[in-house]
Design an enzyme around this catalytic site. Structure first.
Site, PDB file in Angstrom:
ATOM      1  CE1 TYR A 277      -3.878  -2.103   0.107  1.00 33.60           C
ATOM      2  CE2 TYR A 277      -2.777  -3.264   1.903  1.00 33.60           C
ATOM      3  CZ  TYR A 277      -3.793  -3.195   0.959  1.00 33.60           C
ATOM      4  OH  TYR A 277      -4.703  -4.210   0.854  1.00 33.60           O
TER       5      TYR A 277
ATOM      6  CG  HIS B  68     -15.817   5.347   3.088  1.00 27.34           C
ATOM      7  ND1 HIS B  68     -16.784   4.486   2.623  1.00 27.34           N
ATOM      8  CD2 HIS B  68     -16.464   6.447   3.580  1.00 27.34           C
ATOM      9  CE1 HIS B  68     -17.976   5.047   2.818  1.00 27.34           C
ATOM     10  NE2 HIS B  68     -17.812   6.229   3.388  1.00 27.34           N
TER      11      HIS B  68
ATOM     12  CD  GLU C 143     -14.153   1.911   2.358  1.00 27.54           C
ATOM     13  OE1 GLU C 143     -14.329   2.255   1.182  1.00 27.54           O
ATOM     14  OE2 GLU C 143     -15.063   1.960   3.224  1.00 27.54           O
TER      15      GLU C 143
ATOM     16  NE  ARG D 162     -18.363   5.347   6.979  1.00 23.35           N
ATOM     17  CZ  ARG D 162     -18.853   4.507   6.069  1.00 23.35           C
ATOM     18  NH1 ARG D 162     -18.199   3.420   5.736  1.00 23.35           N
ATOM     19  NH2 ARG D 162     -19.998   4.756   5.480  1.00 23.35           N
TER      20      ARG D 162
ATOM     21  CG  HIS E   3     -16.732   2.483  -1.338  1.00 27.59           C
ATOM     22  ND1 HIS E   3     -17.021   3.208  -0.209  1.00 27.59           N
ATOM     23  CD2 HIS E   3     -17.127   3.257  -2.383  1.00 27.59           C
ATOM     24  CE1 HIS E   3     -17.573   4.359  -0.543  1.00 27.59           C
ATOM     25  NE2 HIS E   3     -17.644   4.419  -1.862  1.00 27.59           N
TER      26      HIS E   3
ATOM     27  CD  GLU F 185     -18.532  -1.583  -0.445  1.00 22.22           C
ATOM     28  OE1 GLU F 185     -17.369  -1.634   0.010  1.00 22.22           O
ATOM     29  OE2 GLU F 185     -19.364  -0.733  -0.099  1.00 22.22           O
TER      30      GLU F 185
END
Ligand code: 0X9
Ligand code: ZN
Length: 409
Positions: A111, A173, A176, A233, A301, A375
């Site tokens: 990430y 958000h 995520e 969030r 998301h 999602e």
């Protein structure tokens, strides 16, 4: 039975303490105690949705719901006056601001922090100036620029009729993290493909449709998940004395104020004082209103593996359901054909839960376009292990191309 959504995070004192620790060491862990709280009826479920606690699941139900409470603040659980059971401890890692591709990371397997993510887009823009253009579409609560990147083909500019447009958004958000990772991959592959490949997808982009990408709709929140609270969030507006954050996916005008959003500032689904009260949502709205012929919107998301179309705010089916379902199914099937995971396709309010004031209802309502919330992986946690970054990116790259190729243009 109602299904409502909520989620929350640590409190200011904990955040301040963590910030102090982080100034000494780059990586830290947070400490939460987990509790299962049983809502005995709809009213109690609603009370959980309005509470400031961090919800670990996808939707609050009548029955057991798992919450994470900062260590030392367990009293918050007991003030609810609902049956509770201790369910263990939880210590997510917060990497600290310095971590990311700038120290040699690879976006396919790690990430990226905010600066590293934007650096990837800037590198792409430097490498392909004739394909990628940047626009600052707004400024966050904490004064950071919000960027959109336009991917287009020079030939489009010569057309008499302005081309159609798709907008994709990531990271509304904060926690995520697979969202910006996936949006970056779709962007890179698209730009590189436009520069070198000749196939149905690149032809569509050359002849008919341009794409705007807003990689991080909530920069302040995303940065906060890297420095203070992995489970944050919302955005970082100071709402009252010590209470922060508006849920940017409850702040849009369609259905604003309805079921599945909260008027309580500490709630994880706090909608704000009015539609588009937040600079982050106003920025994306302004981009959309300044863009010609919007034919598609996807908001990425996690988690749950769902491809969701409108409506979110009501269970009434949308007029374009046949079309929305068909385009969603082409995304789904292409993922499976590429060896990816199974995502379900359906109406947001039915396949997930009712949520008022979301992005996709506004885009569908305004532009009558193919409008989705996707999602991403997996089906159990916001902290998707890095080993699943590449497979999630790959399956969504396949799905996204098929979706673009299915749109009525
Ligand atoms: O609640 C949300 O905003 C989205 N889920 S998440 O876990 N990423 O927060 C879903 C919104 C999509 N629409 C519907 N639920 N109908
Ligand atoms: Zn989300």
């Amino acid at each position: 039975m109602i299904k409502v959504m909520n989620v929350k995070t640590a409190r200011t004192a904990v955040a301040a303490a963590l910030a102090a620790i982080l100034s000494i060491s780059a990586t830290a862990t947070q400490s939460f105690t987990l509790y299962d709280v049983v809502a005995r009826n709809d009213k109690e479920a609603q009370r959980l949705a309005d509470s400031p606690l961090t919800f670990m699941g996808c939707s609050i139900v009548v029955g057991a719901n798992r919450f994470a409470v900062p260590r030392g603040q367990e009293w918050q659980i007991f003030t609810l006056n609902m049956p509770t059971q201790f369910a263990g401890f939880y210590s997510p890692e917060i990497p600290g601001p310095a971590h990311g591709v700038q120290d040699g990371g690879d976006y396919r397997t790690e990430y990226l922090n905010y600066d590293s993510l934007i650096a990837e887009y800037e590198n792409l823009r430097a490498q392909y100036p004739e394909i990628v253009e940047r626009k600052q579409i707004g400024t966050t609560i904490q004064n950071r620029p919000i960027y959109a990147y336009r991917i287009f083909n020079q030939e489009q500019l010569d057309q008499a009729v302005p081309p159609k447009s798709i907008i994709i958004g990531g990271t509304i958000h904060a926690r995520e993290w697979i969202s910006p990772a996936t949006v970056l991959h779709i962007t890179k592959m698209t730009v590189e493909g436009l520069a070198s490949a000749d196939n149905a997808y690149t032809n569509r982009l050359t002849d008919k449709v341009g794409i705007w990408v807003v990689p991080v709709q909530n920069p302040d929140g995303y940065i906060y998940t890297w420095t203070n609270n992995r489970l944050w969030r919302k955005n970082r507006r100071l709402v009252t004395g010590t209470t922060y954050g508006v849920d940017l996916n409850r702040n849009w005008a369609k259905g604003f104020g309805g079921q599945g959003s909260s008027g309580t500032p500490s709630s994880e689904t706090y909608r704000g004082t009015a539609a588009f009260s937040e600079p982050e949502t106003a920025a994306v709205r302004n981009l959309a209103q300044a863009t010609q012929n919007i034919v598609g919107w996807i908001d990425f998301h996690s988690y749950g593996q769902h491809i969701l179309y409108s409506w979110s705010y009501t269970t009434t089916p949308p007029v374009n359901q046949t079309y929305a379902h068909a385009c969603g199914t082409s995304y789904q099937q292409a993922m499976l054909n590429a060896g990816g995971a199974l995502y379900d396709v359906g109406q947001g309010s039915i396949n997930l839960y009712i949520a008022a004031g979301t992005t996709k209802d506004w885009f569908y309502d305004q532009f009558n376009c193919a409008s989705y919330t996707i999602e991403l992986r997996n089906t159990s946690t916001f902290e998707l292990p890095p080993a699943f970054i590449t497979p999630t990116q790959d399956e969504n790259w396949a799905g996204f191309q098929a979706w673009v190729n299915t749109l009525n243009l």
